[in-house]
Design a protein around this motif. Structure first.
Motif, mmCIF file in Angstrom:
data_model
loop_
_atom_site.group_PDB
_atom_site.id
_atom_site.type_symbol
_atom_site.label_atom_id
_atom_site.label_comp_id
_atom_site.label_asym_id
_atom_site.label_seq_id
_atom_site.Cartn_x
_atom_site.Cartn_y
_atom_site.Cartn_z
ATOM 1 N N VAL A 54 95.584 -62.692 52.978
ATOM 2 C CA VAL A 54 96.257 -61.847 52.591
ATOM 3 C C VAL A 54 96.167 -61.182 53.424
ATOM 4 O O VAL A 54 94.722 -60.619 53.668
ATOM 5 C CB VAL A 54 96.049 -61.438 51.672
ATOM 6 C CG1 VAL A 54 96.889 -59.674 52.106
ATOM 7 C CG2 VAL A 54 96.508 -61.930 50.389
ATOM 8 N N LEU A 63 102.906 -56.725 55.679
ATOM 9 C CA LEU A 63 101.820 -58.050 54.433
ATOM 10 C C LEU A 63 101.898 -59.206 55.601
ATOM 11 O O LEU A 63 103.153 -59.236 55.056
ATOM 12 C CB LEU A 63 101.704 -57.188 53.583
ATOM 13 C CG LEU A 63 101.456 -58.223 52.729
ATOM 14 C CD1 LEU A 63 99.397 -57.491 52.386
ATOM 15 C CD2 LEU A 63 101.358 -57.855 51.258
ATOM 16 N N TYR A 86 104.266 -50.829 58.932
ATOM 17 C CA TYR A 86 103.008 -51.213 57.798
ATOM 18 C C TYR A 86 103.176 -52.960 58.178
ATOM 19 O O TYR A 86 104.382 -52.759 57.693
ATOM 20 C CB TYR A 86 102.669 -50.527 56.319
ATOM 21 C CG TYR A 86 102.370 -49.183 56.863
ATOM 22 C CD1 TYR A 86 101.174 -48.594 57.557
ATOM 23 C CD2 TYR A 86 103.444 -47.774 56.797
ATOM 24 C CE1 TYR A 86 100.699 -48.326 57.487
ATOM 25 C CE2 TYR A 86 102.795 -47.031 56.786
ATOM 26 C CZ TYR A 86 102.148 -46.885 56.995
ATOM 27 O OH TYR A 86 100.875 -44.948 57.173
ATOM 28 N N MET A 88 94.977 -55.448 47.504
ATOM 29 C CA MET A 88 94.577 -56.629 48.687
ATOM 30 C C MET A 88 93.784 -57.312 47.572
ATOM 31 O O MET A 88 94.340 -58.859 48.312
ATOM 32 C CB MET A 88 93.885 -56.256 50.240
ATOM 33 C CG MET A 88 94.767 -55.273 51.019
ATOM 34 S SD MET A 88 96.265 -56.168 51.772
ATOM 35 C CE MET A 88 95.471 -57.265 52.692
ATOM 36 N N PHE A 121 96.868 -57.810 55.716
ATOM 37 C CA PHE A 121 97.771 -56.116 55.648
ATOM 38 C C PHE A 121 97.419 -55.590 58.030
ATOM 39 O O PHE A 121 96.577 -55.565 57.793
ATOM 40 C CB PHE A 121 96.610 -55.521 55.770
ATOM 41 C CG PHE A 121 97.675 -53.376 55.291
ATOM 42 C CD1 PHE A 121 98.836 -53.320 55.225
ATOM 43 C CD2 PHE A 121 97.344 -52.460 56.263
ATOM 44 C CE1 PHE A 121 100.004 -52.535 54.998
ATOM 45 C CE2 PHE A 121 97.805 -50.870 55.917
ATOM 46 C CZ PHE A 121 99.243 -51.184 55.441
#
Length: 530
Positions: free
Chosen positions: A522, A456, A454, A510, A524
């Motif tokens: 932004v 970001l 994961y 988000m 992910f």
């Protein structure tokens, strides 16, 4: 001698192919309990299943000799692919076997809907003669809007043209030239929903396609539009569809797939303007014969060390080459998969640059790993080293590869750039030691990132307090930060903030991040490469 266990019913034609080989011993044992499979699976080299048998971790742990699992069908949800990969077991399916069956079922559903065939049949069986009540409409001259023009979508279009329907289609990889050659109009989703008399969906179910037809889209549709879904439940929002059917905005719908199967609530059961089937798209005798023959031949070829076709977890490269190239294959797929989740718009071109000692390898295998990484998040079917070139060609994505043996900053370096209609972005990485992969460059920024499941990535203005604001929000939502790094080119300009996380981020978080002052973008990224 290869021992093969057929644990689910497949067509006799497939079993016959397996049994007539001189180097095989085939056992057909159906409806085995998990503990029964565990007790015997250690003796077998291959396992053939459909959807009933679950190849779970305990079963695979007991499979000491297993080399191949063949799924006679498309999905492999009943196979623990990740654990199979760790054990070196090839998992393969038959993605082409149900194309014609699903396309024909779509046309059958459209015809049944147009001519009220199910309701008329039920009425006749109640000994009622009511011709006027079941007056239908013709397909001739109507406009069919197709959302998703993969294998099934193209076959539906071909058949609809025989009814002299006008075809308009949306697919992010459909070009004007391709549409013109095929004889239909290239359209946006908005153009399809506002113009078409019939709308059929044939996309994978992804984050982008879930609810692609919802309340807003239905509001834009013609009065009396008809909808068909033989692809995946959830592409058409069920609640919005139900409301449209009840209001009369939608004249009728034909549904073969559902958000939950079998449905928990049969929300369409009281509606007279809906034709329903229990996910029968692939349920034809011919499709079952096709997938049985295909999986039999694929399993035999793989067992004998030949070409591995339709594998969902294994590259078609010799074992000795794979051992040497494995870290670079993993790096390439990670670069492709990461970058494609950071960009917007349909992909036009993928450019790959190899620099340094990595050029000593046969880079065509590495290019396939990158292409697989690019395609996996945007493609319905499992992507492997065999089908990746065909899928990339179908999507009309250009792939360019270049090499330079000149060693610069790194002994070996791979750069991937993707061009969309929104612009061009790039990512680069290397391998340290024997197998430590690193992302070393992103969007032109120099970084040193160990890829995580994961991640970001935030583009923000380089001002004080940004890290604190981001960390506070994530902490409030119980999202733990595993690592954080920032990169910038000039003070006060744009900066890239990269966080690796222990959790997946929900959409609402988000959105909160995107609303923060001084944040430009932004994204992910989820990387779950086996």
């Amino acid at each position: 001698m290869f021992k093969i266990l057929v644990a689910d019913p497949i067509a006799d034609e497939g079993i016959e192919i397996l049994k007539k080989q001189k180097d095989t011993e085939v056992d057909v044992k159906l409806k085995l309990a998990p503990e029964e499979i565990i007790a015997i699976i250690g003796d077998y080299d291959a396992l053939v299943v459909r959807s009933e048998t679950k190849a779970t971790t305990p079963i695979l742990e007991a499979a000491k000799k297993l080399k191949v699992i063949g799924r006679a069908g498309v999905g492999v949800d009943n196979v623990d692919v990740s654990f199979a990969s760790k054990k070196g077991i090839i998992v393969m399916n038959t993605p082409d076997g149900n194309t014609i069956s699903t396309a024909e079922h779509t046309i059958a559903m459209m015809m049944s809907l147009s001519r009220n065939i199910p309701a008329a049949d039920a009425s006749m069986k109640q000994k009622k003669w009511d011709r006027k009540k079941f007056t239908g409409v013709e397909l001739y001259g109507k406009t069919l809007g197709i959302i998703g023009l993969g294998r099934v979508g193209r076959e539906v279009a071909l058949r609809a043209k025989s009814f002299h329907m006008d075809i308009m289609a949306f697919d992010p990889y459909l070009t004007e030239e391709m549409a013109l050659k095929a004889g239909y109009k290239k359209a946006t989703v908005d153009e399809v929903v506002t113009t078409a008399d019939y709308i059929t969906v044939h996309t994978p179910l992804t984050k982008e396609t879930k609810g692609i037809i919802g309340e807003k889209e239905i509001a834009k549709m013609k009065e009396g539009v008809r909808l068909i879904n033989c692809a995946r439940g959830g592409i058409i929002d069920e609640k919005a569809l139900t409301a449209g059917l009840k209001s009369g905005k939608i004249a009728g719908a034909a549904i073969d797939v559902y958000e939950k199967e079998p449905p928990v609530e049969y929300i369409y059961s009281d509606l007279s303007n809906v034709v329903l089937t229990p996910h029968l798209g692939a349920s034809t005798e011919e499709a079952q014969v096709s997938v049985a023959i295909a999986i039999a031949n694929q399993v035999l070829e793989a067992l004998r060390g030949g070409t591995v076709r339709n594998a969902v977890n294994a590259p078609a490269v010799p074992a000795e080459i794979l051992t040497l190239m494995k870290p670079y294959i993993l790096l390439g797929e990670t670069l492709g998969r990461t970058l494609v989740q950071l960009i917007d718009g349909p992909i036009k071109k993928v450019e790959i640059e190899y620099t340094g000692q990595v050029c000593d390898f046969n880079t065509s295998y590495l290019t396939l790993s990158i292409v697989r990484g690019v395609l996996t998040p945007i493609t319905k079917e499992p992507v492997n080293f065999v089908n990746a070139p065909h899928i990339i060609k179908e999507k009309n994505i250009l792939v360019n590869e270049s090499k330079s043996n000149l060693i610069k900053e790194y002994t070996s370096f791979i750069k991937v750039a993707i061009t969309t209609d929104k612009g061009r972005n790039s990512i680069g990485g290397t391998v340290f030691g024997k197998n430590n992969i690193r992302i070393s460059r992103l969007f032109g920024y120099d970084i040193d990132l160990e890829p995580a499941t994961y991640m970001l990535i935030i583009i923000n203005k380089d001002v004080p307090g940004m890290v604190g604001k981001i960390g506070t929000l994530l902490g409030k939502e119980n999202i733990n930060i595993a690592s954080l790094q920032m990169a910038r080119k000039i003070t006060g300009g744009d900066a890239t903030t990269i966080l690796t996380l222990d959790n997946q981020i929900e959409d609402k978080i988000m959105l909160e991040l995107a609303k923060m002052d001084n944040i430009r973008a932004v994204k992910f990224v989820k990387n779950d490469i086996a």
